[in-house]
Design an enzyme around this catalytic site. Structure first.
Site, PDB file in Angstrom:
ATOM      1  N   GLY A 193       0.797  -1.258  -0.134  1.00 28.84           N
ATOM      2  CA  GLY A 193       0.066   0.037  -0.119  1.00 28.84           C
ATOM      3  C   GLY A 193       0.832   1.216  -0.085  1.00 28.84           C
ATOM      4  O   GLY A 193       1.922   1.061   0.163  1.00 28.84           O
ATOM      5  N   CYS A 194       0.308   2.345  -0.386  1.00 27.06           N
ATOM      6  CA  CYS A 194       0.866   3.574  -0.526  1.00 27.06           C
ATOM      7  C   CYS A 194       1.373   4.096   0.867  1.00 27.06           C
ATOM      8  O   CYS A 194       2.698   4.457   1.009  1.00 27.06           O
ATOM      9  CB  CYS A 194       0.176   4.712  -1.378  1.00 27.06           C
ATOM     10  SG  CYS A 194      -1.552   5.021  -0.612  1.00 27.06           S
ATOM     11  N   PHE A 195       0.650   4.405   1.634  1.00 26.39           N
ATOM     12  CA  PHE A 195       0.753   4.752   3.091  1.00 26.39           C
ATOM     13  C   PHE A 195       1.879   3.941   3.630  1.00 26.39           C
ATOM     14  O   PHE A 195       3.040   4.052   4.330  1.00 26.39           O
ATOM     15  CB  PHE A 195      -0.068   4.828   4.230  1.00 26.39           C
ATOM     16  CG  PHE A 195      -1.003   6.038   4.118  1.00 26.39           C
ATOM     17  CD1 PHE A 195      -0.370   7.329   4.257  1.00 26.39           C
ATOM     18  CD2 PHE A 195      -2.211   6.352   4.035  1.00 26.39           C
ATOM     19  CE1 PHE A 195      -0.802   8.585   4.221  1.00 26.39           C
ATOM     20  CE2 PHE A 195      -2.963   7.562   4.125  1.00 26.39           C
ATOM     21  CZ  PHE A 195      -2.276   8.639   4.165  1.00 26.39           C
ATOM     22  N   ALA A 196       1.631   2.460   3.494  1.00 26.35           N
ATOM     23  CA  ALA A 196       2.588   1.441   4.143  1.00 26.35           C
ATOM     24  C   ALA A 196       3.918   1.519   3.651  1.00 26.35           C
ATOM     25  O   ALA A 196       4.848   1.318   4.443  1.00 26.35           O
ATOM     26  CB  ALA A 196       1.736  -0.099   3.846  1.00 26.35           C
ATOM     27  N   THR A 197       4.080   1.768   2.179  1.00 29.14           N
ATOM     28  CA  THR A 197       5.472   1.921   1.722  1.00 29.14           C
ATOM     29  C   THR A 197       6.107   3.163   2.390  1.00 29.14           C
ATOM     30  O   THR A 197       7.305   3.053   2.827  1.00 29.14           O
ATOM     31  CB  THR A 197       5.371   2.156   0.111  1.00 29.14           C
ATOM     32  OG1 THR A 197       4.730   1.086  -0.533  1.00 29.14           O
ATOM     33  CG2 THR A 197       6.656   2.448  -0.383  1.00 29.14           C
TER      34      THR A 197
END
Length: 325
Positions: free
Chosen positions: A134-138
């Site tokens: 995921g984007c936030f996760a990255t």
């Protein structure tokens, strides 16, 4: 040329993926599947591609493609793969959250490797199926993993991150409507965002003893793309020691760089970069991590994973200029 198929071709991540694949020197788009747009020009939906391609969306699927990108809404990749089978040689890169967590990684005889190259590069290179992060996760994982590898996450971690409007997808919603979003700021899903699961999974992969909380406050920004994340936690060493740990962790990372200077989003928008900055205040280490949510946070990272799977140069097709001015 690597023959690529795209499922779910009308969204923002699919548009970015098409743009990147059109200019990738070792890949070609075999088909872009969209039942709602079948027969329409891709450039009618993704208007930045006018003059780049005359290809049309299709309702036909080639099950023999070399790589398949799933750009479907969360929960839809599983149902799609239950209904469609592909060649044993087809690599699948899923951009939803369906297979990111360990309990979901094995599905119908397929094992999905978590596709964060800075963490799992060797596994990605030998994988057939990838769960794109995921984007936030990255952004948040790249902020925390060097500390985790060294067993230095000993207290709660506080994270505040702001994402652009494209993170909400193309479907109109009250909080993505221009008059609401413009000149505005708000939080959502405080402490409960769905990306916390994969963040915690990666942190404990490197620091199995981690038993504290990651307190995450996601925010909506009044800009189109990018993620600006700040995290802080207790750190007893000085900031130069922190820089040494981070630079060592990312010494072989193709796109992640530690900066001595403070950061701003225009340094990464439209690129596959993650930039990191470190600041020490008393006993707290502040880590800033910035990415473009549609490239490093989605489609660019998917291409990076494709490159690794097929033994290509990791940066191939991803030498992108930041939208700096």
């Amino acid at each position: 040329m690597i023959q690529a198929g795209i499922i779910g071709g009308a969204g923002y991540t699919a548009g970015e993926l098409i743009r990147l694949l059109l200019h990738h020197p070792a890949a070609a788009i075999n088909f872009v599947y969209s039942t709602s747009n079948a027969g329409n020009l891709i450039s009618d939906v993704h208007q930045d591609l006018l003059g780049e391609t005359a290809q049309k969306f299709t309702s036909q699927i080639n099950t023999e493609v070399d790589v398949l990108f799933l750009c479907l809404g969360h929960g839809n990749s599983k149902s799609f793969l239950e209904k469609h089978s592909f060649s044993d040689k087809t690599k699948i890169i899923d951009l939803s959250n369906d297979f990111r967590l360990a309990p979901d990684a094995d599905f119908n005889g397929m094992h999905f490797v978590y596709g964060l190259p800075e963490l799992n590069k060797a596994e990605i290179e030998n994988a057939q199926y990838i769960a794109n992060p995921g984007c936030f996760a990255t952004a948040i994982q790249l902020a925390l993993l060097p500390l985790a590898r060294n067993g230095l996450l000993q207290q709660d971690v506080h994270v505040n991150a702001v994402t652009g409007a494209t993170g909400a997808g193309t479907s109109p919603a009250p909080t993505s409507h221009f008059p609401w979003r413009d000149n505005n700021f708000s939080y959502y899903k405080p402490f409960t965002h769905q990306h916390l699961g994969e963040i915690g999974q990666s942190v404990t992969q490197l620091q199995g003893s981690f038993d504290k909380e990651i307190l995450f406050m996601p925010n909506r920004g009044n800009f189109s793309r990018g993620i600006f994340a700040t995290a802080y936690t207790e750190f007893t060493e000085d900031v130069e020691k922190a820089k040494e740990l981070y630079r060592d962790f990312y010494k072989d990372a193709a796109f992640t760089t530690v900066s001595d200077k403070e950061l701003h989003l225009k340094q990464v928008v439209n690129t596959n970069k993650c930039l990191i900055h470190l600041h020490k205040h008393k006993n707290k280490l502040l880590i800033t991590s910035i990415i473009d949510n549609l490239t490093k946070g989605a489609s660019g990272q998917a291409i990076q994973n494709m490159n690794l799977i097929f033994g290509l140069e990791e940066t191939l097709g991803l030498q992108l200029k930041a939208s700096y001015f």
